[in-house]
Design an enzyme around this catalytic site. Structure first.
Site, PDB file in Angstrom:
ATOM      1  N   SER A1157       0.837  -1.192   0.000  1.00  0.00           N
ATOM      2  CA  SER A1157       0.000   0.000   0.000  1.00  0.00           C
ATOM      3  C   SER A1157       0.878   1.251   0.000  1.00  0.00           C
ATOM      4  CB  SER A1157      -0.970  -0.045   1.188  1.00  0.00           C
ATOM      5  OG  SER A1157      -1.942   0.968   1.076  1.00  0.00           O
ATOM      6  N   ASP A1275      -5.429  -3.971  -3.021  1.00  0.00           N
ATOM      7  CA  ASP A1275      -4.449  -3.665  -1.983  1.00  0.00           C
ATOM      8  C   ASP A1275      -3.866  -4.957  -1.406  1.00  0.00           C
ATOM      9  OD1 ASP A1275      -3.048  -2.782   0.287  1.00  0.00           O
ATOM     10  OD2 ASP A1275      -4.353  -1.040   0.450  1.00  0.00           O
TER      11      ASP A1275
END
Length: 1427
Positions: A1157, A1275
């Site tokens: 991320s 993600d």
């Protein structure tokens, strides 16, 4: 316009008239012919005249018409159009529109413009050129040995015999002929049994399979305790029960290493007290005054008294084993009679010493090293020293012992006058008298720490003058080199290089005579311990004289180049050769060519005659006097460490007074006491004789007074006097314990070539293998994709077989074992074991393991611990969900490489300079490295090193080098087709292909050699850049055509580009260029020439040691890489920048970077730039874009999949990374994503950086998933928000993991079995409610999404080698990017505080290259007979 129309009409009229005239002419001619009013000739003449006139008239009209039309056209352009435009502009036009209509038109116009800009100019990132994915490296097993078993006849017989005699090392032709001249063969039918007598000689199985059985009464103390499961492995023979030890197949010897030593040394006689003491069966611990074995060492230390109770080790020395063999199939055994070995000993003593040294080296590697590291039999190994010292009752005469103690105490007392610390090691050295002195000083620096944190220092005195009034207090300490290192270092120091030392001497001839007598007595005492005395040498001389008329240099000493000299002269010549070696500036001392080749020269002339008087003259006095010159008398204070475990043994210690204790630390860091040495005993025997690292510590329990003989002096003595070496080998065979004999007999030394399969998948597990030298790989065939590129089937027309889909399970280097699990569970092999390069292995048969387990349960425990540890590691490494890497998955086996070949792409690369810097990097990170190039090898081995005869000698030399150093660098600085280049590639565990990144990425000539050799070693490419910058796409251009390259590195180094390279580039551009880019070519050529004559500043160069590229490469190759893992957490990840700054301020180097991320974004910037300043600027710019409300508002869309289109987010990331690929990053980098199409985690190490970083930051609902090859990526934090396991798999030994994720809410809930929505709303808004807020639907979905990530985070916190960091950023939300400075400061402050506390608490990890690592002293390569 009207005039133009009239002129055009007149032209058309003229044309029509001309046509009518021509037509009438044709008609009149036809009528005349029809009516016959004229002759045909007249008619034709008339017609031609009229047609010519008509044609002339038509052309004239056409020309006139065209000219007129052209003039009128010019007039219209120059006058008509301007007149019309002026008239049009002069007119008045009135347009009446409503405001709504005008507004709609403007909106439409703006929409079109915005759409064009938005979807054409602002989406360049989505139109980057699509690249074909690189074909990932595949595992190839180039094995051509599958059909070897089909060979029959004499060829197979001879090959198997040659394979077996390799155990002797290099054999010269006369020696080989002498051994094989009387060779015999036995034919055994299946199930036929014969006793195997040592006196029969050396036996080899050349055909079939033979089982070896040992008498059970000598192997198992209680024969009735054998379980029924083992009955099938035992037989009855001559009324005795025998237990199966091993199963020998064709090509392997039946004779053990111990028996081979016995064959060479049977005719030698030891000291009579030695034989009587060793052969006495009544010898026990209670009868040994100088040795003690305690069952509980810790209690003995507390009492401070030596124990003489019942030992826990076997006291009885080795005896000959009762062994019989049974043919499992029809077999053939070749035997070299024992008489042949005795003749070899008499005729070729120097060659015999060489063979014996080879056998001793392999005995140490196969038996001793395996027993110590693998079986945990260190006490049994040191039982050898116990047995050796059991007969050593020859203490020094009282007056000599008291005199030595007195003198050492005087020197020590004098040294205390300077107010120095009281822990000293004092050495008395004999004085050098002028140039004629034959003695050199061997200084052994023993700088160790005692139990009381005291340092042991050694003071070297070159004379023995009495301490008188002329000596001032402090003179000694101010002039001696007091080292403060924490570990012992062995150093050979010549007289001309020694430091200036204040001398203390005992004046007077009486004192000097007493000193000579002391040293002579010490040498004689050591000789007696080793079984050497005057009578044994004289008897051997007489035996040789009566048995052979051929004189032998066995006892008179071998000469070099026809000249004679003492041992001191040999040592001086050896040291001089070392100083002149060209490679000395690399920090590596190699023996000189003369010292190395002198052995081979002597071997070739070993049958030369010496006169008979030399044989009759007893050389004992000569040997003793030569050795006495190098005998030192030393004093070690209490708790001093004489020999440290796992360090080279400095030499042999003879104890004059005091007590020495021997102990070792096991794999579990537990210290064990073994025994104590009393006056008259020796310490360091095994390490000195075998020339290897010590298996235990040797420590002074009290103040110790000892005689010290350096190991180098022992080695040179053994080389100069072969008889001494053979006698020491015979003494070793007399003191071995019975268990070591069983190990030696049953364990098999296996030599395999590169690419050879050791065992195959699906075979029955019959043995455990331990890698002694070389490297092997475990490969399994997996189901699924066939691995055929392009989707073609394996049934090709050319008849080639289908390519298997192979997966690398693991790689095993020196000292590692493989196959225990299958042997213990009696299952088949789950994979195939193949040799990456030429390797030596120790084979432990299953029958031996089971037999040892019955009598020695400790072995079972050791093996069980190893298996349990490996199973636990496999379970810990197993991912909770499937994962897939976008690169060749060999990083998991990226351990320390022993041998590294540095090979250039082409001859234009300065690989010598690269190798030198890499060697310096290895030393900077604390590795004991050796740098070998063509010149250094030739200087050491001679100009015939690469001849067919010299290759065997070279192989032994390289094996010895690899055994002494942690890392050996082979620099291929010769042409591609040379023998040295082939040697470098064949010896390498890892091949580094070095290329100039500025050159064309064509396949080089060295690479063709590499591919042609079909090496299976790991291949890595090193791209050298003049600046710390990689143009986008450059790395991909280098890697795409090279499917044999597994990974790559970027290194900054100045490589001068020669004029020839520039001209070659010009010629290539001339061939491929066009006129359109001529200007660009000229500018490029000008810039190329300018770069040759103009110095260019490195824009990203750094002088910081923690960012040195060669140190980084050395850490990666040695398995000491430092990794940085940055977790995800939205805006809280800005604190990563502050922590990175704290790491840099602390001097911590970073080699690998990984992230999830926001951690993938910050980590990617750091890996790309490797500099903090651009990271800060780019991250701040990105935060500003993301925190802009207008940008986010304009990016909103109908929330069918997500609330935003992702465009603004994409542009923010693309602005930071551009079109750079992950391969272009300066540091190795990876990021993880969640593949929701296939429900797995994916690791990305190649491709466009912005795409995979954007995918790793795609929060579900806020951003749409990114598509990649048909898969949707989200993600990576949903699966693993802190991918520490992947970083460990990449090869990082120490990992700094920074977690910035939100804290999990673990508040207990208790709202009953049913739940009302109205009550939930009331409870949420009620300020006086006592129940915690119940999560809503969105929160429940979020918790479900992060379930696996939470488990992975807890596992990461407890992973060994991981330093977990969590800055206090809980007050910041996920989208608080506007608080950039505040979050950055929090991370920076926390990072400095955390690292400071880590140091203060003593928990800071050892990071190589972070500062000046205290490395061991550079050791010279002492020449051994095994070379």
């Amino acid at each position: 316009m009207d005039s133009l129309h009239v002129s055009s009409t007149s032209v058309l009229v003229d044309v029509v008239e001309a046509v009518e005239t021509a037509t009438s002419l044709v008609v009149d001619t036809a009528e005349a012919v029809a009516t016959e009013q004229a002759t045909p000739t007249a008619v034709i003449s008339n017609a031609l005249a009229r047609s010519a006139y008509a044609a002339h008239t038509s052309l004239s009209y056409l020309a006139w018409a065209f000219g007129l039309w052209f003039l009128r056209l010019i007039g219209w352009v120059c006058y008509g159009i301007p007149t019309y435009v002026l008239g049009l502009l002069g007119r008045t036009i009135n347009i009446s529109l409503q405001f709504s209509s005008l507004l709609l038109i403007l909106i439409a116009l703006v929409t079109v413009v915005v759409a064009v800009v938005r979807y054409k100019y602002l989406t360049v990132y989505s139109r980057l050129p699509q690249e074909q994915p690189r074909q990932e490296p595949e595992i190839d097993m180039y094995d051509e040995s599958d059909n070897e078993d089909e060979k029959t006849g004499f060829a197979n017989y001879f090959d198997e015999f040659l394979s077996a005699v390799k155990i002797f090392g290099y054999l010269e032709r006369p020696v080989f002929h002498e051994l094989t001249r009387h060779m015999q063969t036995w034919k055994l039918s299946a199930d036929e049994m014969v006793p195997l007598d040592d006196e029969q000689g050396f036996s080899v199985v050349v055909e079939g399979t033979v089982q070896v059985f040992a008498k059970q009464s000598s192997f198992v103390q209680n024969p009735t305790s054998v379980p029924d499961s083992r009955k099938e492995d035992s037989i009855m023979f001559n009324g005795e029960r025998y237990t199966l030890l091993s199963e020998i197949k064709n090509g392997a010897p039946l004779t053990s290493l111990f028996n081979i030593l016995s064959l060479f040394t049977d005719d030698l006689q030891l000291h009579k007290n030695f034989d009587s003491a060793v052969n006495s069966p009544m010898t026990s611990a209670s009868d040994v005054p100088n040795m003690s074995l305690s069952s509980d060492g810790s209690d003995d230390l507390q009492k401070g008294e030596p124990q003489f109770g019942e030992p826990r080790l076997s006291e009885k020395p080795a005896a000959k084993l009762s062994v019989t063999v049974r043919a499992a199939t029809d077999s053939t055994i070749a035997i070299i009679p024992a008489a042949a070995f005795r003749r070899i000993t008499k005729k070729f003593p120097q060659a015999t010493a060489h063979i014996v040294q080879v056998i001793l080296t392999r005995f140490q590697r196969v038996t001793f090293q395996t027993g110590h590291h693998y079986f945990g039999l260190t006490p049994e190994i040191f039982q050898t020293e116990v047995n050796l010292n059991s007969h050593a009752r020859n203490e020094l005469p009282g007056y000599l012992r008291e005199g030595a103690v007195k003198k050492l105490n005087q020197v020590y007392d004098a040294s205390q006058m300077g107010g120095r610390p009281k822990k000293y090691t004092v050495t008395l050295n004999k004085k050098n008298k002028g140039k004629g002195s034959r003695r050199q000083r061997f200084s052994v620096q023993l700088n160790n720490q005692g139990h009381l944190n005291s340092q042991s220092r050694m003071v070297s005195l070159d004379s023995l003058e009495a301490v008188g009034d002329h000596m001032n207090p402090g003179d000694l300490l101010t002039n001696v080199p007091l080292s403060r290192q924490g570990r012992p270092v062995f150093e050979l120091s010549s007289v001309k290089h020694k430091a200036s030392i204040q001398n203390l001497s005992f004046s007077g001839n009486d004192d000097e005579n007493e000193d000579t007598a002391l040293r002579t007595a010490l040498v004689e005492a050591i000789f007696k311990v080793l079984g050497i005395d005057r009578d044994s040498i004289q008897s051997s001389i007489m035996a040789v004289k009566t048995m052979s008329n051929t004189a032998s240099p066995m006892f008179t000493g071998a000469t070099t180049g026809g000249s004679s000299g003492s041992l001191g002269e040999e040592l001086r010549s050896r040291r001089t050769g070392q100083d002149s070696l060209g490679a000395s500036h690399f920090g590596v001392g190699l023996p000189s060519e003369r010292s190395q080749n002198s052995f081979y020269a002597r071997s070739e002339t070993s049958t030369s005659s010496v006169d008979e008087d030399s044989l009759m003259a007893a050389p004992f006095d000569t040997i003793r006097n030569d050795v006495a010159q190098y005998m030192d008398v030393v004093l070690f204070k209490k708790d001093s460490l004489l020999i440290k475990q796992d360090d080279p043994t400095p030499g042999l210690y003879y104890l004059i007074d005091g007590v020495l204790e021997v102990g070792y630390t096991d794999h579990h860091k537990i210290y064990h006491d073994l025994y104590t040495v009393q006056p008259g005993g020796v310490g360091g025997y095994i390490g000195s004789i075998l020339g290897h690292r010590s298996f235990a510590d040797l420590r002074a329990r009290t103040d110790v007074y000892a005689g010290f003989l350096p190991r180098a002096a022992i080695e040179r003595m053994s080389d100069k006097y072969p008889m001494v070496h053979l006698t020491m080998a015979k003494s070793l065979t007399k003191v071995l314990s019975r268990l070591l004999l069983h190990l030696d007999f049953a364990m098999e030394w296996v030599q395999v070539r590169a690419g050879q399969k050791i065992y195959k998948e699906g075979q029955e597990a019959d043995a455990i293998y331990i890698v002694l030298n070389g490297r092997v790989r475990s490969v399994a065939e997996t189901k699924g994709d066939s691995g055929i590129v392009g989707g073609e089937s394996g049934d090709a027309k050319d008849g080639k077989s289908h390519r298997k889909n192979l997966t690398s399970i693991g790689e095993y280097g020196k000292g590692e074992s493989v196959g225990e699990l299958e042997v213990l569970t009696l299952t088949r092999r789950p994979s195939t074991l193949v040799a990456i390069r030429d390797a030596e292995l120790a084979k432990i048969p299953r029958a031996l393991f089971e037999s040892l387990a019955l009598h020695y349960p400790s072995i079972t425990f050791e093996i069980s611990r190893i298996v349990a540890s490996r199973v636990r590691t496999l379970m810990e490494d197993s991912a909770p969900i499937p994962r897939r890497m976008h690169t060749f998955d060999m990083a998991a086996h990226h351990d320390s490489y022993l041998t590294i070949a540095v090979v250039p792409i082409s001859q234009d690369v300065d690989v010598s300079e690269f190798g030198r810097r890499l060697y310096n990097g290895m030393q900077a990170v604390g590795r004991e490295a050796c740098h070998l190039n063509h010149a250094s090898v030739l200087n050491h081995m001679g100009r015939h090193a690469f001849n067919p005869l010299g290759k065997l000698k070279l192989s032994g030399f390289l094996d010895d080098i690899e055994d002494r150093y942690q890392t050996v660098l082979y620099v291929a600085d010769t042409p591609p087709g040379s023998s040295w280049t082939h040697t470098c590639i064949s010896q390498a565990d890892c091949v580094l292909l070095v290329a100039d990144a500025r050159s064309e990425p064509d396949i080089g000539e060295y690479e063709r050699v590499l591919v042609k050799m079909r090496t299976t070693a790991r291949t890595e490419m090193v791209l050298i850049h003049p600046e710390r910058y990689v143009p986008p796409g450059l790395t991909s251009a280098w890697l795409k055509p090279r499917v044999w390259v597994h990974t790559h590195h970027h290194v900054q180094m100045d490589l001068p580009r020669h004029e020839a390279d520039v001209l070659a580039s010009i010629r290539k551009m001339k061939r491929t260029g066009t006129l359109a880019n001529l200007k660009n070519k000229v500018q490029t050529i000008q810039e190329e020439f300018r770069s040759m004559y103009r110095p260019k500043a490195n824009i990203y160069s750094t002088s910081s040691a923690n960012k040195d590229d060669f140190n980084r490469l050395a850490r990666i190759l040695s398995g000491q890489a430092i990794g940085l893992v940055l977790g995800g957490g939205g805006a809280r990840g800005i604190s990563h920048i502050g922590i990175i700054k704290a790491l840099e301020d602390s001097g911590i180097p970073i080699d690998f970077v990984g992230g999830t991320s926001i951690g993938s974004f910050i980590g990617g910037l750091y890996a790309k730039e490797y500099d903090l300043v651009p990271i800060y600027g780019r991250a701040k710019k990105f935060s500003g874009r993301v925190s802009s409300l207008w940008r986010m508002a304009l990016d909103l869309t109908y929330p069918a999949t997500s609330y935003t289109t992702g465009h603004e987010f994409n542009r923010g990331i693309w602005k930071a990374f551009g079109d750079s690929r992950i391969e272009d990053f300066w540091l190795r980098y990876f990021t993880n994503t969640t593949n929701i199409t296939h429900s797995r985690m994916e690791i990305h190490t190649s491709g466009y950086a912005w795409r995979y970083i954007r995918a790793s930051m795609s929060l579900a609902g806020l951003l749409p998933p990114l598509t990649d090859n048909g898969s949707m990526l989200l993600d990576g934090g949903y699966v693993d928000n802190l991918p520490v396991s992947e970083m460990k798999a990449q090869g990082a030994s120490v990992v700094f993991a920074v977690d910035v994720g939100s804290i999990d809410d673990t508040t207990p809930m208790n709202y009953g079995d049913s739940l009302s929505g109205a009550w939930v709303m009331w409870n949420r808004w009620n300020p006086f409610g006592r129940h915690p807020n119940v999560p809503n639907l969105a929160e429940i979905q979020a918790r479900l999404a992060y379930v696996s990530s939470v488990g992975a985070l807890e596992k990461a916190k407890h992973t060994p080698g991981v330093i977990y960091m969590r800055p206090p950023i809980d007050d910041f939300a996920t989208l608080d990017f506007a608080k950039f400075l505040d979050i950055y400061r929090v991370g920076n402050k926390y990072g400095h505080k955390f690292l400071t506390e880590l140091r203060e608490d003593g928990k800071f990890p050892a990071i190589p290259g972070m500062e000046n690592v205290k490395t061991k002293h550079k050791r010279t390569i002492a020449r051994r007979n095994s070379i």
